[in-house]
Enzyme design. Structure first.
Site, PDB file in Angstrom:
ATOM      1  N   ASP A  16      -5.974   0.087  -4.110  1.00 47.80           N
ATOM      2  CA  ASP A  16      -5.397  -0.945  -4.251  1.00 47.80           C
ATOM      3  C   ASP A  16      -3.977  -1.011  -4.890  1.00 47.80           C
ATOM      4  O   ASP A  16      -4.215   0.099  -5.250  1.00 47.80           O
ATOM      5  CB  ASP A  16      -6.339  -2.314  -5.025  1.00 47.80           C
ATOM      6  CG  ASP A  16      -5.777  -3.529  -5.665  1.00 47.80           C
ATOM      7  OD1 ASP A  16      -5.107  -4.161  -4.268  1.00 47.80           O
ATOM      8  OD2 ASP A  16      -7.496  -4.388  -5.897  1.00 47.80           O
ATOM      9  N   HIS A  33       2.930  -0.193   0.263  1.00 48.19           N
ATOM     10  CA  HIS A  33       2.104   0.340   1.548  1.00 48.19           C
ATOM     11  C   HIS A  33       2.348   1.598   2.004  1.00 48.19           C
ATOM     12  O   HIS A  33       1.577   2.690   1.631  1.00 48.19           O
ATOM     13  CB  HIS A  33       1.932  -0.591   2.917  1.00 48.19           C
ATOM     14  CG  HIS A  33       1.052  -1.443   2.498  1.00 48.19           C
ATOM     15  ND1 HIS A  33      -0.248  -1.654   1.956  1.00 48.19           N
ATOM     16  CD2 HIS A  33       1.433  -3.082   2.846  1.00 48.19           C
ATOM     17  CE1 HIS A  33      -0.639  -3.000   1.388  1.00 48.19           C
ATOM     18  NE2 HIS A  33       0.284  -3.806   1.722  1.00 48.19           N
ATOM     19  N   LEU A 127     -12.733  18.986   4.663  1.00 45.70           N
ATOM     20  CA  LEU A 127     -13.194  17.785   4.676  1.00 45.70           C
ATOM     21  C   LEU A 127     -13.457  16.411   5.647  1.00 45.70           C
ATOM     22  O   LEU A 127     -12.816  16.853   6.732  1.00 45.70           O
ATOM     23  CB  LEU A 127     -11.949  17.295   4.020  1.00 45.70           C
ATOM     24  CG  LEU A 127     -11.310  15.598   3.004  1.00 45.70           C
ATOM     25  CD1 LEU A 127     -12.635  15.444   1.187  1.00 45.70           C
ATOM     26  CD2 LEU A 127     -10.645  15.366   2.551  1.00 45.70           C
TER      27      LEU A 127
HETATM   28  C1  FPP Z   1      -4.260  -3.095  -0.967  1.00 44.43           C
HETATM   29  O1  FPP Z   1      -3.574  -3.674  -2.093  1.00 44.43           O
HETATM   30  C2  FPP Z   1      -4.045  -2.541   0.286  1.00 44.43           C
HETATM   31  C3  FPP Z   1      -4.425  -2.641   1.141  1.00 44.43           C
HETATM   32  C4  FPP Z   1      -4.919  -3.164   1.149  1.00 44.43           C
HETATM   33  C5  FPP Z   1      -4.358  -1.287   2.320  1.00 44.43           C
HETATM   34  C6  FPP Z   1      -4.215   0.228   1.766  1.00 44.43           C
HETATM   35  C7  FPP Z   1      -3.274   1.248   3.616  1.00 44.43           C
HETATM   36  C8  FPP Z   1      -2.520   1.771   2.901  1.00 44.43           C
HETATM   37  C9  FPP Z   1      -2.587   2.823   1.701  1.00 44.43           C
HETATM   38  C10 FPP Z   1      -1.661   2.582   4.034  1.00 44.43           C
HETATM   39  C11 FPP Z   1      -2.190   2.893   5.397  1.00 44.43           C
HETATM   40  C12 FPP Z   1      -3.804   3.474   5.464  1.00 44.43           C
HETATM   41  C13 FPP Z   1      -3.430   4.730   6.389  1.00 44.43           C
HETATM   42  C14 FPP Z   1      -4.413   5.103   6.267  1.00 44.43           C
HETATM   43  C15 FPP Z   1      -2.420   4.934   6.892  1.00 44.43           C
HETATM   44  P1  FPP Z   1      -2.583  -4.486  -1.945  1.00 44.43           P
HETATM   45  O2  FPP Z   1      -1.885  -5.157  -0.614  1.00 44.43           O
HETATM   46  O3  FPP Z   1      -3.946  -5.805  -1.912  1.00 44.43           O
HETATM   47  O4  FPP Z   1      -2.047  -4.742  -3.339  1.00 44.43           O
HETATM   48  P2  FPP Z   1      -2.124  -5.438  -4.761  1.00 44.43           P
HETATM   49  O5  FPP Z   1      -3.396  -5.919  -4.844  1.00 44.43           O
HETATM   50  O6  FPP Z   1      -1.340  -5.304  -5.395  1.00 44.43           O
HETATM   51  O7  FPP Z   1      -1.258  -6.597  -3.394  1.00 44.43           O
END
Ligand code: FPP
Length: 236
Positions: A16, A33, A127
């Site tokens: 997150d 991201h 892993l």
């Molecule tokens: C939450 O942060 C994160 C996500 C919804 C996406 C996670 C994805 C990645 C790390 C990249 C893509 C994944 C792979 C496996 C290549 P948020 O956007 O909700 O953050 P916020 O709460 O600060 O808005």
């Protein structure tokens, strides 16, 4: 090929804070991201050295479809790039990658990319990296209940295999959530029945091997009782 259980802890991570990380730097959310993918690389490299056998990452929930179309396509694009760019490194490092969640709503070609990486890495034993995409724990439990309906012989172990879709995946030992929120958000609800929970203020793009080690150390200090009395109380 028959899969095998990878020895070691099972850690689930709710990654997150990508958006907040980007906003704090005046950047578009998509760049948060993108920076999150770098954190994934760091953690995948560090995990086997820290006794982690299975790592499940929450990349995209069924509820994330509610986000603006631009953000959804940025995320899907990053997933595609990750699968295409990372395959050689995963094989070299003995990482088996599998994806959990629905595949029928993904952009064209992504399910085929997933299947290609899964097949190419299936013998990895260092892993087991599981990436949750279009995933909902409640949907997984519901699907398992429907698949097992009418089977009187089914116990917790067999039901677990239906929920995870893989009899070699152990229960979750530790769930880590970054960026200060303290909730599970429909992630591995069945598998985490006795998981320890670790919450950190660190935004996901800043998360690194030292943060993983800190979470591991905190986990090590917990007294896991699984409903029993635990070492200290039992000896009294
Ligand atoms: C939450 O942060 C994160 C996500 C919804 C996406 C996670 C994805 C990645 C790390 C990249 C893509 C994944 C792979 C496996 C290549 P948020 O956007 O909700 O953050 P916020 O709460 O600060 O808005």
């Amino acid at each position: 090929m028959q899969s095998e259980r990878t020895p070691g802890l099972h850690i689930g991570i709710i990654m997150d804070g990508n958006g907040r990380w980007a906003t704090a730097r005046g950047l578009p959310r998509a760049l948060g991201h993108k920076a999150g993918v770098e954190a994934i690389r760091r953690v995948v490299e560090a995990a086997p050295k820290q006794g982690v056998g299975t790592l499940t990452l929450y990349a995209f929930s069924c509820d994330n479809w509610k986000r603006p179309e631009t953000e959804v396509s940025a995320l899907m694009g990053l997933l595609r790039l990750y699968l295409r760019n990372e395959i050689a490194r995963l094989i070299e490092n003995g990482v088996r990658l599998s994806v959990i969640g629905r595949r029928d709503r993904l952009p064209e070609g992504l399910a085929a990319d997933i299947a290609r990486v899964e097949a190419a890495t299936v013998t990895g034993r260092a892993l087991h990296l599981r990436v949750a995409i279009d995933y909902s724990a409640r949907d997984a439990i519901l699907a398992a209940a429907l698949a097992g309906a009418g089977r009187k012989d089914i116990g917790r172990e067999a039901f677990s295999a239906l929920v995870t879709g893989d009899a070699c995946v152990p229960d979750v030992d530790l769930v880590i959530r970054t960026s200060g929120e303290q909730r599970l958000s429909d992630f591995l609800l069945w598998e985490s029945a006795y998981a320890e929970l670790h919450f950190t203020e660190r935004h996901w793009p800043d998360f690194d091997a030292a943060d993983l080690a800190e979470a591991r150390a905190a986990f090590q200090r917990r007294d896991r009782r699984f409903g029993g009395l635990g070492a200290t109380s039992a000896a009294a």
